[in-house]
Design a protein around this motif. Structure first.
Motif, PDB file in Angstrom:
ATOM      1  N   PRO A 253       0.809  -1.227   0.000  1.00 13.59           N
ATOM      2  CA  PRO A 253       0.000   0.000   0.000  1.00 13.59           C
ATOM      3  C   PRO A 253       0.837   1.270   0.000  1.00 13.59           C
ATOM      4  N   GLN A 254       2.019   1.209   0.618  1.00  9.64           N
ATOM      5  CA  GLN A 254       2.853   2.407   0.679  1.00  9.64           C
ATOM      6  C   GLN A 254       3.393   2.761  -0.706  1.00  9.64           C
ATOM      7  N   VAL A 255       3.720   1.741  -1.485  1.00  7.99           N
ATOM      8  CA  VAL A 255       4.182   1.996  -2.851  1.00  7.99           C
ATOM      9  C   VAL A 255       3.071   2.660  -3.656  1.00  7.99           C
ATOM     10  N   ALA A 256       1.851   2.134  -3.524  1.00  9.15           N
ATOM     11  CA  ALA A 256       0.711   2.704  -4.250  1.00  9.15           C
ATOM     12  C   ALA A 256       0.455   4.144  -3.827  1.00  9.15           C
ATOM     13  N   ALA A 257       0.509   4.411  -2.529  1.00 12.79           N
ATOM     14  CA  ALA A 257       0.235   5.765  -2.042  1.00 12.79           C
ATOM     15  C   ALA A 257       1.302   6.751  -2.495  1.00 12.79           C
ATOM     16  N   HIS A 258       2.570   6.356  -2.404  1.00 12.83           N
ATOM     17  CA  HIS A 258       3.636   7.245  -2.857  1.00 12.83           C
ATOM     18  C   HIS A 258       3.561   7.485  -4.358  1.00 12.83           C
ATOM     19  N   LEU A 259       3.116   6.487  -5.108  1.00 13.48           N
ATOM     20  CA  LEU A 259       2.956   6.672  -6.550  1.00 13.48           C
ATOM     21  C   LEU A 259       1.874   7.708  -6.846  1.00 13.48           C
ATOM     22  N   ILE A 260       0.769   7.627  -6.145  1.00 14.21           N
ATOM     23  CA  ILE A 260      -0.291   8.622  -6.324  1.00 14.21           C
ATOM     24  C   ILE A 260       0.209  10.015  -5.948  1.00 14.21           C
ATOM     25  N   GLN A 261       1.006  10.103  -4.878  1.00 17.00           N
ATOM     26  CA  GLN A 261       1.546  11.394  -4.485  1.00 17.00           C
ATOM     27  C   GLN A 261       2.464  11.961  -5.568  1.00 17.00           C
ATOM     28  N   VAL A 262       3.242  11.105  -6.223  1.00 12.73           N
ATOM     29  CA  VAL A 262       4.079  11.557  -7.341  1.00 12.73           C
ATOM     30  C   VAL A 262       3.206  12.127  -8.448  1.00 12.73           C
ATOM     31  N   PHE A 263       2.129  11.430  -8.780  1.00 10.32           N
ATOM     32  CA  PHE A 263       1.250  11.903  -9.850  1.00 10.32           C
ATOM     33  C   PHE A 263       0.576  13.225  -9.489  1.00 10.32           C
ATOM     34  N   ILE A 264       0.301  13.428  -8.205  1.00  6.85           N
ATOM     35  CA  ILE A 264      -0.258  14.702  -7.765  1.00  6.85           C
ATOM     36  C   ILE A 264       0.778  15.809  -7.906  1.00  6.85           C
ATOM     37  N   ASP A 265       1.999  15.519  -7.464  1.00  6.16           N
ATOM     38  CA  ASP A 265       3.061  16.527  -7.507  1.00  6.16           C
ATOM     39  C   ASP A 265       3.552  16.793  -8.921  1.00  6.16           C
ATOM     40  N   GLN A 266       3.451  15.772  -9.783  1.00 13.73           N
ATOM     41  CA  GLN A 266       3.990  15.886 -11.140  1.00 13.73           C
ATOM     42  C   GLN A 266       2.914  15.472 -12.149  1.00 13.73           C
ATOM     43  N   PRO A 267       1.951  16.348 -12.427  1.00  9.11           N
ATOM     44  CA  PRO A 267       0.870  15.992 -13.355  1.00  9.11           C
ATOM     45  C   PRO A 267       1.384  15.554 -14.727  1.00  9.11           C
ATOM     46  N   GLY A 268       2.524  16.113 -15.135  1.00  9.63           N
ATOM     47  CA  GLY A 268       3.080  15.726 -16.427  1.00  9.63           C
ATOM     48  C   GLY A 268       3.500  14.268 -16.456  1.00  9.63           C
ATOM     49  N   THR A 269       3.997  13.764 -15.331  1.00 12.04           N
ATOM     50  CA  THR A 269       4.370  12.348 -15.246  1.00 12.04           C
ATOM     51  C   THR A 269       3.135  11.470 -15.355  1.00 12.04           C
ATOM     52  N   TRP A 270       2.055  11.887 -14.699  1.00 10.65           N
ATOM     53  CA  TRP A 270       0.798  11.134 -14.803  1.00 10.65           C
ATOM     54  C   TRP A 270       0.311  11.101 -16.243  1.00 10.65           C
ATOM     55  N   ARG A 271       0.322  12.254 -16.916  1.00  4.27           N
ATOM     56  CA  ARG A 271      -0.144  12.282 -18.307  1.00  4.27           C
ATOM     57  C   ARG A 271       0.727  11.390 -19.190  1.00  4.27           C
ATOM     58  N   ARG A 272       2.023  11.399 -18.939  1.00  6.34           N
ATOM     59  CA  ARG A 272       2.945  10.587 -19.728  1.00  6.34           C
ATOM     60  C   ARG A 272       2.639   9.101 -19.581  1.00  6.34           C
ATOM     61  N   VAL A 273       2.423   8.646 -18.361  1.00  9.94           N
ATOM     62  CA  VAL A 273       2.128   7.229 -18.139  1.00  9.94           C
ATOM     63  C   VAL A 273       0.764   6.878 -18.708  1.00  9.94           C
ATOM     64  N   ARG A 274      -0.193   7.761 -18.509  1.00  9.29           N
ATOM     65  CA  ARG A 274      -1.550   7.467 -18.964  1.00  9.29           C
ATOM     66  C   ARG A 274      -1.614   7.333 -20.482  1.00  9.29           C
ATOM     67  N   GLN A 275      -0.837   8.134 -21.177  1.00 16.10           N
ATOM     68  CA  GLN A 275      -0.871   8.099 -22.635  1.00 16.10           C
ATOM     69  C   GLN A 275       0.011   7.011 -23.238  1.00 16.10           C
ATOM     70  N   ASP A 276       0.849   6.375 -22.429  1.00 19.93           N
ATOM     71  CA  ASP A 276       1.737   5.333 -22.944  1.00 19.93           C
ATOM     72  C   ASP A 276       1.720   4.132 -22.007  1.00 19.93           C
ATOM     73  N   PRO A 277       0.765   3.208 -22.178  1.00 23.74           N
ATOM     74  CA  PRO A 277       0.631   2.072 -21.277  1.00 23.74           C
ATOM     75  C   PRO A 277       1.843   1.142 -21.273  1.00 23.74           C
ATOM     76  N   ALA A 278       2.704   1.260 -22.286  1.00 21.11           N
ATOM     77  CA  ALA A 278       3.923   0.451 -22.281  1.00 21.11           C
ATOM     78  C   ALA A 278       4.833   0.821 -21.115  1.00 21.11           C
ATOM     79  N   LEU A 279       4.581   1.980 -20.498  1.00 19.78           N
ATOM     80  CA  LEU A 279       5.381   2.417 -19.356  1.00 19.78           C
ATOM     81  C   LEU A 279       4.943   1.786 -18.039  1.00 19.78           C
ATOM     82  N   VAL A 280       3.819   1.088 -18.028  1.00 16.99           N
ATOM     83  CA  VAL A 280       3.306   0.546 -16.762  1.00 16.99           C
ATOM     84  C   VAL A 280       4.339  -0.317 -16.032  1.00 16.99           C
ATOM     85  N   PRO A 281       4.984  -1.299 -16.677  1.00 18.07           N
ATOM     86  CA  PRO A 281       5.941  -2.136 -15.933  1.00 18.07           C
ATOM     87  C   PRO A 281       7.108  -1.349 -15.353  1.00 18.07           C
TER      88      PRO A 281
END
Length: 423
Positions: A253-281
């Protein structure tokens, strides 16, 4: 998780890596950075006077964790038990060879990469149930939501009935952070006793059920584990079940929460991952490095040994700061930047060597499923309140993370890409 101000790093005399309150109120990365530069093997004592050495460089932490011949896990593996763990030598994380292999090897078959991948769609069904309508809009405390993800990954594997899943995360967290206000039930000893009683009672009953009738689960596997011609006692079985539960529920759960916090702090990173699912792994691996959910792992020297140029005496406690090693600038380019495409990424979030976390594959799968679900249903992730960090020198936790998920559909091109990744 901040980038340290390299012009204003703390002095050695200002550093205290033991005090759990410091982890709740401030980042320890400036302190770890100082130690990597100036004192890579550094002595400190607990409030009770037990001395321990801290190692913070990637190579030294890796050596400590890999060398199970000169460094023992049987005494205790976290600073909270610097005087010795009462379960020493009885559970997989507190065993040296050959007993450790006797438990680890059969248990690994239940959580292998192949098994985890084969179960991915079953995990997805559980994750969707956990998420419910949270991704459809409105405010949710994601830390509370994320607490239920690990059992979606390993609850069935371990053999825990779904009816018990909702209450276990809070009990498990009370077991590792009894002084945190979110989990405290009075004195730390009372909190620990209460949490242990409920979890042990559940596993005692499950072990007795499996003695009568085996199933395809970890509990049944442990019943038949061979430790040099003997079986685990009922007490050891319950302790090992507890250990496997804690390893999963307190970290993922801590990994998931910190990941969400990154996406909040860095909206551009969220958009990048969302638009390129090959980045998921690779984004999942970077989240593991970034969060480093276990700040440290402790070992006890079995003989005099030189580590990082410092002589460690037999019996000395040595604390490998995994979170510090995962920011080592000699190993990771721009270590204080979250790069969802980072490769290679030899992070130590699961440890390394004989005691590397065998729950790694299920954790990777559930985190990937979570990220795929977010990419498919969420357009924006915005803060709805300040995050609250855990009072623990062991778990790098977030106890509260109010967020608002703003839903948005995904283009056919992106959706098709996600389907390819899922397969």
């Amino acid at each position: 998780m901040i980038t340290p101000d390299l012009e204003n790093l703390p002095e050695l005399g200002e550093i205290d890596l033991y005090d759990p309150e410091r982890y709740r109120t401030s980042s320890q990365h400036p302190a770890w950075h100082t130690l990597r530069l100036r004192a890579p093997v550094w002595p400190q004592s607990t409030p009770d006077g037990d001395r321990f050495w801290s190692v913070t460089r990637f190579h030294d932490v890796s050596t400590l964790l890999m060398d199970d011949k000169r460094f023992s896990s049987a005494y205790g593996t976290i600073l909270a038990v610097a005087k010795g763990d009462i379960a020493a030598g009885k559970t997989i994380n507190l065993m040296d060879q050959p007993d450790h292999a006797g438990v680890r090897l059969p248990a690994m078959r239940t959580m292998s990469t192949r098994v985890a991948r084969d179960r991915k769609e079953a995990v997805r069904r559980h994750v969707r149930r956990v998420l419910g309508s949270a991704l459809d809009g409105g405010t949710v405390d994601f830390a509370e939501l994320a607490a239920h993800l690990p059992l979606a990954a390993v609850g069935d594997i371990v053999g825990i009935p779904e009816s018990a899943w909702p209450g276990l995360p809070r009990l498990a967290m009370a077991g590792v952070a009894p002084g945190d206000p979110s989990y405290s039930a009075g004195a730390e000893s009372d909190t620990l006793t209460g949490a242990h009683f409920e979890i042990f009672a559940m596993f005692t009953e499950l072990v007795r059920e499996r003695r009568r009738r085996r199933r395809d689960d970890l509990i049944s596997v442990l019943l038949d584990a061979d430790l040099g011609g003997r079986r685990l006692s009922e007490h050891e079985l319950v302790l090992n079940c507890y250990s496997f539960l804690m390893g999963a529920v307190t970290t993922t759960p801590q990994v998931a929460a910190h990941l969400i916090q990154v996406f909040i702090d860095q909206p551009g990173t969220w958009r990048r991952v969302r638009q390129d699912p090959a980045l998921v792994p690779t984004a999942v691996e970077e989240a593991l490095r970034w969060a480093s959910p276990t700040n440290h792992l402790m070992r006890r020297a079995r003989c005099p040994v030189r580590l990082g140029g410092t002589l460690i005496d037999e019996g000395d406690l040595v604390c490998g700061w995994v979170a510090a090693a995962n920011r080592d600038e000699t190993v990771f380019a721009e270590p204080y930047a979250f790069d969802p495409a980072r490769q290679p990424n030899p992070h130590l979030a699961f440890g390394v060597g004989a005691h590397r976390c065998i729950g790694g594959p299920p954790a990777q799968v559930v985190l990937a499923v979570l990220l795929e679900e977010l990419c498919g249903r969420v357009d924006e992730i915005v803060p709805a309140g300040a995050p609250v960090h855990m009072r623990s020198n062991f778990i790098n936790g977030i106890t509260s993370l109010p967020v608002e998920f703003r839903p948005g559909g995904r283009s056919e091109r992106v959706a098709a890409g996600a389907a390819t990744v899922t397969r």
